[in-house]
Design a protein around this motif. Structure first.
Motif, mmCIF file in Angstrom:
data_model
loop_
_atom_site.group_PDB
_atom_site.id
_atom_site.type_symbol
_atom_site.label_atom_id
_atom_site.label_comp_id
_atom_site.label_asym_id
_atom_site.label_seq_id
_atom_site.Cartn_x
_atom_site.Cartn_y
_atom_site.Cartn_z
ATOM 1 N N SER A 283 -14.915 38.321 -3.120
ATOM 2 C CA SER A 283 -13.536 38.659 -3.147
ATOM 3 C C SER A 283 -13.240 39.751 -4.219
ATOM 4 C CB SER A 283 -12.835 37.384 -3.430
ATOM 5 O OG SER A 283 -12.994 36.262 -2.430
ATOM 6 N N ILE A 284 -14.250 40.268 -4.876
ATOM 7 C CA ILE A 284 -13.813 41.311 -5.859
ATOM 8 C C ILE A 284 -13.429 42.467 -5.148
ATOM 9 C CG2 ILE A 284 -14.929 43.164 -7.818
ATOM 10 C CD1 ILE A 284 -16.768 40.309 -8.491
ATOM 11 N N VAL A 285 -14.099 42.832 -4.024
ATOM 12 C CA VAL A 285 -13.828 43.926 -3.058
ATOM 13 C C VAL A 285 -12.543 43.527 -2.361
ATOM 14 C CG1 VAL A 285 -14.725 45.448 -1.207
ATOM 15 C CG2 VAL A 285 -16.244 44.674 -3.052
ATOM 16 N N GLY A 286 -11.630 44.430 -2.682
ATOM 17 C CA GLY A 286 -10.504 44.134 -1.785
ATOM 18 C C GLY A 286 -9.473 43.538 -2.650
ATOM 19 N N SER A 287 -9.701 42.751 -3.792
ATOM 20 C CA SER A 287 -8.663 42.307 -4.392
ATOM 21 C C SER A 287 -7.814 43.069 -5.013
ATOM 22 C CB SER A 287 -9.498 41.296 -5.631
ATOM 23 O OG SER A 287 -8.543 40.781 -6.758
ATOM 24 N N PRO A 288 -6.434 42.772 -5.200
ATOM 25 C CA PRO A 288 -5.498 43.399 -5.689
ATOM 26 C C PRO A 288 -5.560 43.618 -7.539
ATOM 27 C CG PRO A 288 -4.679 41.384 -5.389
ATOM 28 C CD PRO A 288 -5.935 41.399 -4.605
ATOM 29 N N VAL A 289 -6.075 42.729 -8.044
ATOM 30 C CA VAL A 289 -6.698 42.668 -9.465
ATOM 31 C C VAL A 289 -8.111 42.094 -9.552
ATOM 32 C CG1 VAL A 289 -5.775 41.986 -11.717
ATOM 33 C CG2 VAL A 289 -4.091 42.131 -9.965
ATOM 34 N N PRO A 290 -9.094 42.991 -9.421
ATOM 35 C CA PRO A 290 -10.481 42.408 -9.569
ATOM 36 C C PRO A 290 -10.751 41.904 -11.033
ATOM 37 C CG PRO A 290 -10.472 44.900 -9.256
ATOM 38 C CD PRO A 290 -8.759 44.345 -9.218
ATOM 39 N N GLY A 291 -10.061 42.517 -11.911
ATOM 40 C CA GLY A 291 -10.567 41.903 -13.436
ATOM 41 C C GLY A 291 -10.290 40.426 -13.210
ATOM 42 N N VAL A 292 -9.219 39.806 -12.753
ATOM 43 C CA VAL A 292 -9.146 38.386 -12.719
ATOM 44 C C VAL A 292 -10.020 37.737 -12.209
ATOM 45 C CG1 VAL A 292 -7.597 36.579 -11.887
ATOM 46 C CG2 VAL A 292 -6.512 38.597 -12.448
ATOM 47 N N ILE A 293 -10.707 38.347 -11.001
ATOM 48 C CA ILE A 293 -12.009 37.612 -10.204
ATOM 49 C C ILE A 293 -13.150 37.577 -11.276
ATOM 50 C CG2 ILE A 293 -13.449 37.541 -8.264
ATOM 51 C CD1 ILE A 293 -10.597 37.238 -7.637
ATOM 52 N N ILE B 60 -16.739 43.308 -17.844
ATOM 53 C CA ILE B 60 -16.396 44.238 -16.804
ATOM 54 C C ILE B 60 -15.064 44.077 -16.572
ATOM 55 C CG2 ILE B 60 -16.753 44.209 -14.367
ATOM 56 C CD1 ILE B 60 -19.617 43.669 -14.486
ATOM 57 N N ALA B 61 -14.395 42.744 -16.595
ATOM 58 C CA ALA B 61 -13.175 42.514 -16.310
ATOM 59 C C ALA B 61 -12.081 43.190 -17.439
ATOM 60 C CB ALA B 61 -12.716 40.935 -16.614
ATOM 61 N N GLU B 62 -12.668 43.281 -18.642
ATOM 62 C CA GLU B 62 -11.889 44.194 -19.709
ATOM 63 C C GLU B 62 -11.660 45.741 -19.555
ATOM 64 O OE1 GLU B 62 -12.075 44.770 -24.762
ATOM 65 O OE2 GLU B 62 -13.663 44.193 -23.793
ATOM 66 N N LYS B 63 -12.748 46.082 -18.752
ATOM 67 C CA LYS B 63 -12.709 47.494 -18.378
ATOM 68 C C LYS B 63 -11.716 47.780 -17.271
ATOM 69 C CE LYS B 63 -17.378 48.692 -20.178
ATOM 70 N NZ LYS B 63 -18.587 49.056 -19.810
ATOM 71 N N GLN B 64 -11.958 46.856 -16.326
ATOM 72 C CA GLN B 64 -10.863 46.838 -15.185
ATOM 73 C C GLN B 64 -9.377 46.628 -15.336
ATOM 74 O OE1 GLN B 64 -13.091 44.552 -12.234
ATOM 75 N NE2 GLN B 64 -14.317 46.381 -11.561
ATOM 76 N N TYR B 65 -9.438 45.695 -16.225
ATOM 77 C CA TYR B 65 -7.858 45.280 -16.473
ATOM 78 C C TYR B 65 -7.285 45.148 -17.754
ATOM 79 C CZ TYR B 65 -3.784 42.004 -15.294
ATOM 80 O OH TYR B 65 -2.539 41.639 -15.202
ATOM 81 N N GLY B 66 -6.300 45.526 -18.208
ATOM 82 C CA GLY B 66 -5.871 45.744 -19.523
ATOM 83 C C GLY B 66 -5.441 44.561 -20.174
ATOM 84 N N ARG B 67 -5.279 43.520 -19.471
ATOM 85 C CA ARG B 67 -4.629 42.313 -20.106
ATOM 86 C C ARG B 67 -5.776 41.058 -19.986
ATOM 87 N NH1 ARG B 67 1.241 41.268 -17.573
ATOM 88 N NH2 ARG B 67 2.401 43.005 -18.471
#
Length: 605
Positions: A444-454, A477-484
């Motif tokens: 689900s990472i591919v196509g997720s609106p917020v992949p950092g949550v996945i 990886i999540a930290e690099k993809q999503y600021g929160r």
């Protein structure tokens, strides 16, 4: 005796007198001309100026009196100047005579009026010092002990200073147990019985007492929105004890519908904004009336109202709730977009984003077949969009944890209160995630609106299984993809530790890894401190909580946890110090925010 030149022909010829009076004569002419000549300008007066002139007539009479005093004193004064001042004198006599008469004939009304004014002033401007209001509330009752309105004000003020037992006694004197009394006091007593868990009564007995008082209030004031709304809430609570669809259940729902209909048919208030969506939901459940038409009409009406008063956030909430009930999520999203465009204040814009989050939470509940890969992905993506808009909603985390829990509990309702959610009852739907493929979450990472949550979820799942390094990789990886990411990871751990502790392993390893990966986030120390405290390791918990309180001095929840720690460690002085700090912090908030914060602190476990 006043001398004039015409009285003595020889007096004016005296050179000695002319020399003595020469300073006066040098200015007397100018003064006489200043006050004697006519320098008025005539202007044709409009209707507005005439009205203003009429309203200011007493003050102009007073000015006329002053003019009389000046004009009557110069050397050239005449009887006409004296007559010009007579109306002012008479007006002042009537005015002050009227005041004196009113003071002598209506002393009680005067004292009641001034006391009521002081009470209203302190209630509005000094909510943090309710003891000031209590002084004047008691004085009102002393002046007129038989007035139920004054007794009700006294009861409210006693409640605000924390004397709930005395407040109950006052309210009971005007809202009786066996017959109708003052309606607002009946409403207060109903809330007292519902919220006072310390009473030696079962929850059912307290609800029965509350319904009885609200019934009396509705009997006396059948159009009272507060009484009808609260009575409907109690009926809904009663309905939860019956089997859904049973005759008893349906009968109680119809009683609730009757009360909500009264509120919905009344004037537009905050209660009505909350009542209409709930009423339509109940009508849908029983299949009565025409709830879709009601919702359509309400949306049209509230949209016009919101465009005129965009700053009233509750209106937007009601519109979105109506659209959600109709399953028209696109319309709900369009409404939020319009609200964000019209609203100017930043705080209100943030509230609108949280409202948008609610839309995706509700939308996720439409996807319940977790054996279907598409529904699995739609539900997960909806929750990711929701958490991206509002990363503080704990209900979203509960729903996300379903995807990685070792066993699948019943799906949580969106859990919002009546202000933000159309329904306050859980759907009761059980989602079976065991039929889902374990690989679907990673895919689900591919196509997720917020992949950092996945990635945050995958990391937590791996650590729970004992794969700490694999979990760390996902979190990096999540930290690099999503600021929160730090906030998302902390909240996932916090919710799992408090509400799903039996479904995850290695909780302490998760928190410690969070501290190592995100050292600049002291909130992880609070999470670990609370977890250690629940595990009985109070001294270790105290160290983490003290560090967190130094880094986050405005976090009020830390004071509550520190109070609990000190009490367990037998340090009452330190606990009292934290209580004082908490109380001081609460007094800095406005009345509504303080009430919400106190309720939030009471819910902390």
């Amino acid at each position: 005796m006043i001398f004039r030149q015409s009285d003595d022909d020889g007096f004016g010829d005296s050179s000695v007198w002319r020399r003595l009076t020469s300073p006066f004569r040098s200015v007397a002419g100018s003064i006489a001309e200043l006050f004697g000549h006519d320098d008025s300008i005539y202007v044709e007066r409009s209707l507005v100026s005439r009205v203003i002139g009429f309203l200011t007539f007493p003050f102009r009479l007073l000015w006329g009196f002053l003019v009389f005093m000046v004009q009557a004193w110069p050397q050239s004064r005449s009887g006409f100047a004296f007559l010009r001042g007579v109306p002012a004198i008479l007006g002042l006599m009537v005015f002050f005579g009227g005041l004196l008469t009113a003071d002598l004939l209506f002393p009680e009304a005067k004292r009641i009026g001034s006391t009521t004014g002081y009470l209203s002033y302190h209630l509005a401007n000094s909510p943090e010092f309710p003891e000031y209001s209590l002084i004047f509330a008691k004085k009102l009752v002393e002046l007129n002990p038989d007035n139920p309105e004054y007794l009700y004000q006294l009861g409210l003020t006693l409640d605000r200073v924390g004397e709930r037992v005395k407040a109950r006694d006052v309210m009971s004197s005007i809202a009786f147990d066996d017959r109708p009394g003052f309606p607002l006091a009946h409403v207060w007593l109903s809330e007292y019985y519902v919220r006072s868990a310390a009473l030696e009564m079962s929850p059912e007995e307290r609800e029965t007492q509350a319904r009885k008082h609200l019934g009396f209030a509705v009997e006396v004031a059948p159009e009272n929105q507060s009484a009808n709304f609260e009575l409907a809430q109690l009926y809904l609570a009663q309905a939860n004890r019956y089997e859904k669809g049973s005759d008893e259940y349906n009968s109680v729902l119809r009683s609730a519908i009757k009360c909500l209909t009264t509120v919905a048919d009344g004037e537009t208030t905050g209660l009505r904004l909350r009542a209409v969506p709930k009423l339509a939901e109940l009508e849908m459940e029983l299949g009565i009336n025409d709830p879709d038409r009601r919702l359509d009409n309400e949306i049209i009406y509230l949209q016009s109202l919101a465009r005129k008063r965009p700053e009233i956030f509750e209106i937007w909430v009601a519109i979105v709730n109506c659209a959600i009930l109709r399953k028209d999520y696109q319309q709900a999203a369009d409404i939020v977009t319009e609200g964000i465009r019209l609203i100017e204040e930043d705080d209100s814009k943030r509230n609108m984003l949280e409202l948008a989050s609610l839309i995706y939470v509700e939308k996720s509940d439409d996807f319940t077949d977790m054996s279907d890969r598409n529904q699995y992905a739609f539900r997960l993506n909806s929750l990711c969009q929701a958490i991206g808009l509002n990363p503080t909603n704990r209900i979203i985390y509960l729903k996300l944890l379903d995807f990685i829990a070792e066993k699948s509990p019943p799906a949580a309702s969106s859990g919002q209160n009546d202000e933000t959610k159309p329904s306050d009852q859980a759907s009761g739907t059980v989602l079976d995630f065991s039929v889902s493929d374990a690989l679907w979450l990673g895919d689900s990472i591919v196509g997720s609106p917020v992949p950092g949550v996945i990635h945050a979820l995958l990391g937590m799942r791996e650590i729970s299984k004992g794969n700490v390094r694999e979990g760390e990789k996902h979190w990096r990886i999540a930290e690099k993809q999503y600021g929160r990411t730090q906030l998302i990871v902390n909240n996932l751990i916090d919710v799992a530790a408090k509400e799903r502790p039996n479904e995850f392993s290695n909780m302490l390893d998760m928190i410690t890894l969070g501290i190592e990966l995100f050292p600049d986030q002291p909130v992880f120390y609070q999470t670990r401190g609370v977890y250690l405290m629940k595990q009985g390791k109070t001294e270790d918990a105290l160290k983490d909580l003290l560090y967190a309180s130094q880094e986050m001095p405005n976090m009020l929840s830390l004071h509550k946890y520190l109070i609990e720690c000190y009490e367990k460690l037998g340090q009452p002085d330190r606990a009292l110090e934290q209580k004082k700090l908490l109380e001081e912090s609460l007094t800095l908030l406005d009345a509504d925010e303080r009430r919400r914060m106190k309720a939030s602190l009471e819910r902390l476990d």
